[in-house]
Design an enzyme around this catalytic site. Structure first.
Site, PDB file in Angstrom:
ATOM      1  N   ARG A  12     -10.681 -12.926   7.394  1.00  0.00           N
ATOM      2  CA  ARG A  12     -11.237 -11.700   7.973  1.00  0.00           C
ATOM      3  C   ARG A  12     -11.223 -10.562   6.954  1.00  0.00           C
ATOM      4  NH1 ARG A  12     -12.042 -15.431  10.647  1.00  0.00           N
ATOM      5  NH2 ARG A  12     -12.094 -15.593  12.925  1.00  0.00           N
ATOM      6  N   THR A 132      14.877  11.559  -4.277  1.00  0.00           N
ATOM      7  CA  THR A 132      14.298  10.275  -4.686  1.00  0.00           C
ATOM      8  C   THR A 132      12.795  10.400  -4.868  1.00  0.00           C
ATOM      9  OG1 THR A 132      16.043   9.059  -3.529  1.00  0.00           O
ATOM     10  CG2 THR A 132      14.035   7.850  -4.060  1.00  0.00           C
ATOM     11  N   CYS A 187      13.624  12.897   9.767  1.00  0.00           N
ATOM     12  CA  CYS A 187      13.810  12.459  11.153  1.00  0.00           C
ATOM     13  C   CYS A 187      15.244  12.658  11.638  1.00  0.00           C
ATOM     14  CB  CYS A 187      13.373  11.004  11.298  1.00  0.00           C
ATOM     15  SG  CYS A 187      14.339   9.846  10.307  1.00  0.00           S
ATOM     16  N   CYS A 246       3.831  17.125 -14.919  1.00  0.00           N
ATOM     17  CA  CYS A 246       2.532  16.669 -15.414  1.00  0.00           C
ATOM     18  C   CYS A 246       1.728  17.758 -16.096  1.00  0.00           C
ATOM     19  CB  CYS A 246       1.706  16.061 -14.289  1.00  0.00           C
ATOM     20  SG  CYS A 246       1.099  17.293 -13.086  1.00  0.00           S
TER      21      CYS A 246
END
Length: 249
Positions: A12, A132, A187, A246
């Site tokens: 599929r 992290t 959470c 960056c």
């Protein structure tokens, strides 16, 4: 070439005109690092394993807790107190024995991040630890690896895909600058509705598949999901020249 069994299992998916047999081969040859095996990491890993990713590296140093079971759908009552990555790895192999699973049963530090990011074709961030996430963002930029970030609290979620080799690509720290005083909402502090995690994880898995099969990706777009009103908003972000990760300044 795909085997007869692979053609049947992934039939599929192969039928989709932007995937085909060549796309399925690309998935089989890919290595994906998933950081965090919680409410996002569970469905991301399940979908990518089912899709036929050749190798999944899954990382989490936490153990399953009863409070996880409301949303971390790979786990059940018998898994409580067992390491999340170990437990997830065992179940993913049962779902698709074609996929190689490598388990990291600890939290990633700088050394581990560098070692495993180099091995991966892309990284999916499913952790709820902001330190992290910044580490993985920095490492992915350093090694020029796509970085797919997801997060959710309450009824709300967000997703951002970063492809460093695209010109003027913003990184995660461009969009969310580091701050020692920034609140860490997750959470554990504000709660979360389980299906919101499934929505965000689904977008992460879709972007991973698209990137791995070579489907063109639109960079610098932060997707915000309002599950309470079933509404999406997209915000276009810019690379910051003064970004310490960056930027060019």
């Amino acid at each position: 070439m795909l085997t007869t069994s692979e053609k049947l299992r992934y039939s599929r998916q192969i039928m989709v005109n932007k995937i085909g047999e060549s796309g399925q081969l690309a998935l089989r040859n890919a290595t994906v690092l998933i950081v965090g095996m919680g409410g996002l990491g569970n469905p991301v890993a399940m979908y990518l394993a089912a899709a036929g990713i050749g190798k999944l590296i899954i990382a989490d140093g936490d153990s399953v807790d009863i409070t996880n079971l409301q949303r971390q759908i790979l786990f059940n009552q018998q898994d409580i107190d067992h390491n999340k990555a170990d437990t997830a790895g065992e179940k993913l192999v049962l779902n698709n024995p074609d996929v190689e699973i490598e388990v990291i049963d600890e939290m990633l530090d700088d050394e581990l991040a560098q070692y495993y990011v180099q091995q991966a074709d892309l990284v999916v961030d499913c952790c709820d630890n902001i330190a992290t996430r910044y580490l993985m963002n920095k490492t992915c930029v350093e090694y020029n690896k796509p970085f797919i970030v997801g997060a959710a609290t309450g009824f709300d979620g967000q997703q951002l895909t970063i492809v460093p080799n695209i010109k003027d690509a913003a990184c995660y720290q461009c969009v969310f600058p580091k701050s020692e005083h920034a609140p860490e909402n997750n959470c554990q502090t504000v709660g979360v509705i389980g299906p919101v995690l499934a929505v965000i994880a689904g977008t992460q898995a879709i972007d991973a598949i698209k990137l791995l099969v070579g489907i063109e990706h639109s960079n610098n777009r932060l997707a915000l999901y309002d599950g309470l009103h079933q509404h999406w908003q997209h915000i276009y972000v810019k690379k910051q020249i003064n970004c310490p990760v960056c930027g060019s300044a």
